[in-house]
Design a protein around this motif. Structure first.
Motif, short mmCIF file in Angstrom:
data_model
loop_
_atom_site.label_atom_id
_atom_site.label_comp_id
_atom_site.label_asym_id
_atom_site.label_seq_id
_atom_site.Cartn_x
_atom_site.Cartn_y
_atom_site.Cartn_z
N SER A 1 0.85 -1.19 0.00
CA SER A 1 0.00 0.00 0.00
C SER A 1 0.88 1.24 0.00
CB SER A 1 -0.93 0.00 1.22
OG SER A 1 -0.15 -0.08 2.41
N ALA A 2 0.56 2.16 -0.91
CA ALA A 2 1.33 3.41 -1.01
C ALA A 2 1.11 4.23 0.25
CB ALA A 2 0.90 4.19 -2.24
N ARG A 3 2.19 4.78 0.78
CA ARG A 3 2.14 5.63 1.97
C ARG A 3 2.94 6.88 1.67
NH1 ARG A 3 2.13 1.90 6.47
NH2 ARG A 3 0.41 0.47 6.03
N ALA A 4 2.71 7.92 2.45
CA ALA A 4 3.47 9.17 2.28
C ALA A 4 4.97 8.88 2.35
CB ALA A 4 3.06 10.17 3.34
N GLU A 5 5.36 7.99 3.29
CA GLU A 5 6.78 7.73 3.49
C GLU A 5 7.32 6.56 2.65
OE1 GLU A 5 4.59 6.06 7.16
OE2 GLU A 5 4.20 7.29 5.39
N GLY A 6 6.51 6.04 1.74
CA GLY A 6 6.96 4.94 0.88
C GLY A 6 5.88 3.91 0.64
N THR A 7 6.18 2.66 0.98
CA THR A 7 5.24 1.56 0.75
C THR A 7 5.08 0.72 2.00
OG1 THR A 7 5.91 1.46 -1.57
CG2 THR A 7 4.77 -0.47 -0.70
N GLY A 8 3.83 0.51 2.40
CA GLY A 8 3.54 -0.42 3.48
C GLY A 8 3.54 -1.82 2.90
N VAL A 9 4.28 -2.72 3.53
CA VAL A 9 4.33 -4.11 3.09
C VAL A 9 3.82 -4.98 4.24
CG1 VAL A 9 5.77 -5.98 2.17
CG2 VAL A 9 6.42 -3.58 1.76
N THR A 10 2.77 -5.74 3.98
CA THR A 10 2.22 -6.64 5.00
C THR A 10 2.22 -8.06 4.45
OG1 THR A 10 0.83 -4.89 5.90
CG2 THR A 10 0.21 -7.16 6.47
N ILE A 11 2.73 -8.98 5.24
CA ILE A 11 2.69 -10.40 4.87
C ILE A 11 1.74 -11.09 5.85
CG2 ILE A 11 3.97 -12.56 4.67
CD1 ILE A 11 6.44 -10.91 3.95
N VAL A 12 0.77 -11.82 5.30
CA VAL A 12 -0.18 -12.57 6.13
C VAL A 12 -0.07 -14.04 5.73
CG1 VAL A 12 -2.59 -12.88 6.80
CG2 VAL A 12 -1.76 -10.59 6.20
N GLN A 13 0.29 -14.88 6.69
CA GLN A 13 0.34 -16.33 6.44
C GLN A 13 -0.81 -16.98 7.19
OE1 GLN A 13 4.11 -18.61 6.78
NE2 GLN A 13 2.98 -19.90 8.21
N SER A 14 -1.72 -17.60 6.44
CA SER A 14 -2.86 -18.24 7.09
C SER A 14 -2.79 -19.75 6.96
CB SER A 14 -4.17 -17.69 6.54
OG SER A 14 -4.19 -17.82 5.14
N ASN A 15 -3.72 -20.42 7.61
CA ASN A 15 -3.81 -21.88 7.69
C ASN A 15 -2.65 -22.46 8.52
OD1 ASN A 15 -5.30 -24.23 7.25
ND2 ASN A 15 -3.97 -24.86 5.59
N ASN A 16 -2.28 -21.74 9.59
CA ASN A 16 -1.26 -22.26 10.51
C ASN A 16 -1.91 -23.35 11.37
OD1 ASN A 16 0.95 -20.34 9.87
ND2 ASN A 16 -0.60 -18.86 10.51
N ARG A 17 -1.12 -24.35 11.74
CA ARG A 17 -1.64 -25.47 12.53
C ARG A 17 -2.13 -25.03 13.89
NH1 ARG A 17 2.75 -27.53 10.36
NH2 ARG A 17 4.04 -27.56 12.24
N ASP A 18 -1.37 -24.09 14.50
CA ASP A 18 -1.74 -23.63 15.84
C ASP A 18 -1.10 -22.27 16.08
OD1 ASP A 18 1.01 -24.19 16.39
OD2 ASP A 18 0.48 -26.23 16.99
N ASP A 19 -1.38 -21.68 17.24
CA ASP A 19 -0.85 -20.36 17.54
C ASP A 19 0.67 -20.35 17.60
OD1 ASP A 19 -3.41 -19.44 17.55
OD2 ASP A 19 -3.57 -19.16 19.71
N ALA A 20 1.26 -21.45 18.07
CA ALA A 20 2.73 -21.53 18.16
C ALA A 20 3.34 -21.43 16.76
CB ALA A 20 3.15 -22.82 18.85
N GLU A 21 2.74 -22.13 15.80
CA GLU A 21 3.26 -22.06 14.43
C GLU A 21 3.09 -20.64 13.88
OE1 GLU A 21 3.13 -24.43 10.20
OE2 GLU A 21 1.21 -23.97 11.14
#
Length: 143
Positions: A102-122
């Motif tokens: 996502s474009a931001r005033a200060e550059g680019t916001g980069v978000t990584i979302v990893q789903s389908n994890n086995r549990d909270d620890a993973e």
């Protein structure tokens, strides 16, 4: 009902354009520079395969997945399976990994979302790994 773990989420702001960040996410020579020496191979076309090879903690690996969605400079969503997980190569053992820009005033916001994890620890372990990758990406792009 299958109670999977929560999503692993990692974000950072990089001082360059979404277009520049996108190139770093999809150019194999650049990915290798900041992503722990990973060799990535893909056309980045939706439905096409993605493979990741390299070495992690002294073990050679070959991870794989499929490009689920590709909107240049905005969103890349892939499925991802690693034999190092010790789990069989079945659809339920694949993560979905999203790279959102996502474009931001200060550059680019980069978000990584990893789903389908086995549990909270993973999810927690994965978030730490993505934090490292994003921090390396930021350093790489801003140097």
């Amino acid at each position: 009902m299958d109670h999977r773990g929560r999503d692993a989420v990692s974000s950072i702001v990089v001082a360059c354009s979404p277009k520049r960040v996108w190139k770093a996410l999809t150019d194999p020579a650049e990915v290798k520079e900041y992503s722990l020496g990973t060799n990535v191979t893909s056309t980045w076309r939706e439905g096409d395969p993605v493979t990741y090879t390299g070495e992690w903690k002294g073990k050679a690996y070959e991870d794989k997945g499929t490009v689920l969605e590709c909107r240049p400079n905005v969103l890349l969503r892939i499925s991802h399976y690693s034999p190092l997980s010790g789990l069989p190569d079945l659809p339920e053992n694949y993560h979905t990994v999203e790279y959102r820009l996502s474009a931001r005033a200060e550059g680019t916001g980069v978000t990584i979302v990893q789903s389908n994890n086995r549990d909270d620890a993973e999810a927690e372990e994965s978030a730490k790994l993505w934090d490292l990758v994003l921090s390396n990406l930021k350093e790489y792009l801003e140097r």
